[in-house]
Design a protein around this motif. Sequence first.
Motif, PDB file in Angstrom:
ATOM      1  N   TYR A 121     -57.773  26.472   3.867  1.00 28.70           N
ATOM      2  CA  TYR A 121     -57.000  25.959   2.736  1.00 28.70           C
ATOM      3  C   TYR A 121     -55.674  26.702   2.584  1.00 28.70           C
ATOM      4  N   PHE A 122     -54.596  25.964   2.505  1.00 24.29           N
ATOM      5  CA  PHE A 122     -53.301  26.479   2.066  1.00 24.29           C
ATOM      6  C   PHE A 122     -52.739  25.462   1.091  1.00 24.29           C
ATOM      7  N   PRO A 123     -52.062  25.910   0.033  1.00 24.26           N
ATOM      8  CA  PRO A 123     -51.562  24.954  -0.971  1.00 24.26           C
ATOM      9  C   PRO A 123     -50.563  23.962  -0.382  1.00 24.26           C
ATOM     10  N   PHE A 124     -49.856  24.392   0.675  1.00 22.11           N
ATOM     11  CA  PHE A 124     -48.740  23.577   1.180  1.00 22.11           C
ATOM     12  C   PHE A 124     -49.114  22.675   2.348  1.00 22.11           C
ATOM     13  N   THR A 125     -50.375  22.702   2.785  1.00 18.32           N
ATOM     14  CA  THR A 125     -50.786  21.801   3.872  1.00 18.32           C
ATOM     15  C   THR A 125     -52.083  21.087   3.506  1.00 18.32           C
ATOM     16  N   GLU A 126     -52.225  19.861   4.004  1.00 17.09           N
ATOM     17  CA  GLU A 126     -53.446  19.087   3.771  1.00 17.09           C
ATOM     18  C   GLU A 126     -53.604  18.079   4.896  1.00 17.09           C
ATOM     19  N   SER A 129     -42.152  10.979   1.569  1.00 17.46           N
ATOM     20  CA  SER A 129     -43.452  11.272   2.203  1.00 17.46           C
ATOM     21  C   SER A 129     -44.147  10.001   2.699  1.00 17.46           C
ATOM     22  N   LYS A 130     -43.590   8.838   2.313  1.00 13.86           N
ATOM     23  CA  LYS A 130     -44.174   7.586   2.837  1.00 13.86           C
ATOM     24  C   LYS A 130     -43.652   7.335   4.247  1.00 13.86           C
ATOM     25  N   LYS A 131     -42.434   7.773   4.472  1.00 10.17           N
ATOM     26  CA  LYS A 131     -41.809   7.507   5.771  1.00 10.17           C
ATOM     27  C   LYS A 131     -42.100   8.622   6.780  1.00 10.17           C
ATOM     28  N   GLY A 163     -51.367  23.336   9.489  1.00  8.22           N
ATOM     29  CA  GLY A 163     -51.831  22.151   8.779  1.00  8.22           C
ATOM     30  C   GLY A 163     -50.752  21.085   8.723  1.00  8.22           C
ATOM     31  N   MET A 164     -51.147  19.929   8.147  1.00  6.04           N
ATOM     32  CA  MET A 164     -50.183  18.847   7.966  1.00  6.04           C
ATOM     33  C   MET A 164     -49.463  19.097   6.633  1.00  6.04           C
ATOM     34  N   VAL A 165     -48.148  19.028   6.660  1.00  7.09           N
ATOM     35  CA  VAL A 165     -47.376  19.349   5.450  1.00  7.09           C
ATOM     36  C   VAL A 165     -47.835  18.447   4.298  1.00  7.09           C
ATOM     37  N   ASP A 166     -48.179  19.061   3.172  1.00  5.89           N
ATOM     38  CA  ASP A 166     -48.659  18.312   2.009  1.00  5.89           C
ATOM     39  C   ASP A 166     -47.539  17.383   1.519  1.00  5.89           C
ATOM     40  N   PRO A 167     -47.839  16.103   1.240  1.00  4.04           N
ATOM     41  CA  PRO A 167     -46.794  15.175   0.768  1.00  4.04           C
ATOM     42  C   PRO A 167     -46.051  15.704  -0.451  1.00  4.04           C
ATOM     43  N   ASN A 168     -46.746  16.435  -1.315  1.00  2.00           N
ATOM     44  CA  ASN A 168     -46.056  17.022  -2.485  1.00  2.00           C
ATOM     45  C   ASN A 168     -44.910  17.925  -2.062  1.00  2.00           C
ATOM     46  N   VAL A 169     -45.121  18.663  -0.974  1.00  2.64           N
ATOM     47  CA  VAL A 169     -44.078  19.592  -0.502  1.00  2.64           C
ATOM     48  C   VAL A 169     -42.881  18.795   0.011  1.00  2.64           C
ATOM     49  N   LEU A 186     -43.730  24.912  -2.710  1.00  2.44           N
ATOM     50  CA  LEU A 186     -44.803  24.861  -1.709  1.00  2.44           C
ATOM     51  C   LEU A 186     -46.156  24.518  -2.332  1.00  2.44           C
ATOM     52  N   ASN A 187     -46.098  23.980  -3.560  1.00  4.32           N
ATOM     53  CA  ASN A 187     -47.314  23.413  -4.142  1.00  4.32           C
ATOM     54  C   ASN A 187     -48.319  24.467  -4.627  1.00  4.32           C
ATOM     55  N   PHE A 188     -47.829  25.684  -4.879  1.00  8.59           N
ATOM     56  CA  PHE A 188     -48.723  26.706  -5.440  1.00  8.59           C
ATOM     57  C   PHE A 188     -48.903  26.388  -6.923  1.00  8.59           C
ATOM     58  N   ALA A 189     -50.131  26.303  -7.363  1.00  7.10           N
ATOM     59  CA  ALA A 189     -50.371  26.047  -8.781  1.00  7.10           C
ATOM     60  C   ALA A 189     -49.845  27.222  -9.610  1.00  7.10           C
TER      61      ALA A 189
END
Length: 340
Positions: free
Chosen positions: A245-250, A296-298, A282-288, A138-141
Amino acid sequence: MKSIDEIRAEIENYKIENAEALEQFRLNFLSKKSELQSMFGEIKSIAPENRKNFGQMLNELKNKAQQRFEEQRTKMEAAACSRSNIADVTRPSANVPVGAMHPISIMMNQVRRIFEDIGFTAVTGPDIEDDWHVFTALNFAEEHPARDMQDTFFVELHPDVLLRTHTSSLQVRTMEKQQPPIRVICPGRVFRNEAITSRAHCIFHQVEGLYVAENVSFADMKQTLLYFAQRMFGPDVKIRLRPSYFPFTEPSAEMDISCYICGGEGCNLCKHTGWVEILGCGMVDPNVLENCGIDSKKYSGFAFGLGIERMTMLKYTTNDIRLYFENDVRFLQQFKAATR
Ligand code: DAH
């Protein structure tokens, strides 16, 4: 002496309405001293050619009396038995205590129902998780404070095993198993190493939502959450999204609803702001997406998470989260009307 016919008529017409009458009947017709029995003694004084006939008639009478006696006795016994054993169906019923559903279950079901009506499917997963599903994917550092011992219960024997701190872990589990389109809600219990107060508890419940498909936009999220807020709190409720801010959404946001107690005027519940916070989204972060094997492109998607206790406290205006875990029946019984 009475004629045979007279005695027969007496046997047939004798009124036997109670136990005393039955006993009297027995004495009159069946006991040794009864008239009928004494007639048997008369057989020898009858002309020999009539004896057989006379004897047969007496026997017939005796059998008749015996039969009536048995019949009446059986009937009376049955009546006595049914009076004492069979319930009086007209009696008011005993006061059987009826349970109520727990308010947390009521709220879980309501949230679930609202999203199921627009095509979301509920999925569940383990309370005991690993670091990957709760944090890393979930993209947590690496050094994110949520991993800290202060917040998370780790299993002593294995640093990678922990009690999930949010149901967002189910986003990962779902996306790892399934390609888009994905439309799930994930109800579940979560754990945080927090002091228990009227506002916070170390156990609580969340419902997570996830929608991933082609061309999913922030506007889709906003409209879905507006629909939810209005079904949960009433058709006049407004929503407001604040950047967060959440690590998993942007980008990430926090959603408030207009205070349904004061209608936005300002009251104790909304601390005189007219708004109450109900969820994060939020919008799911592409990294997730990539971490879970989704292009994540599609694809794009939105996610949200809401606290069930908080929602229940708002909807039923209670001010102490501990009430939901103490299970005092005086509290729980107040939810009888809401139980469905
Ligand atoms: N997991 C967050 C929490 O426990 C809630 C949350 C926020 C979930 C934003 C989401 C989201 O899916 O997009 O506080």
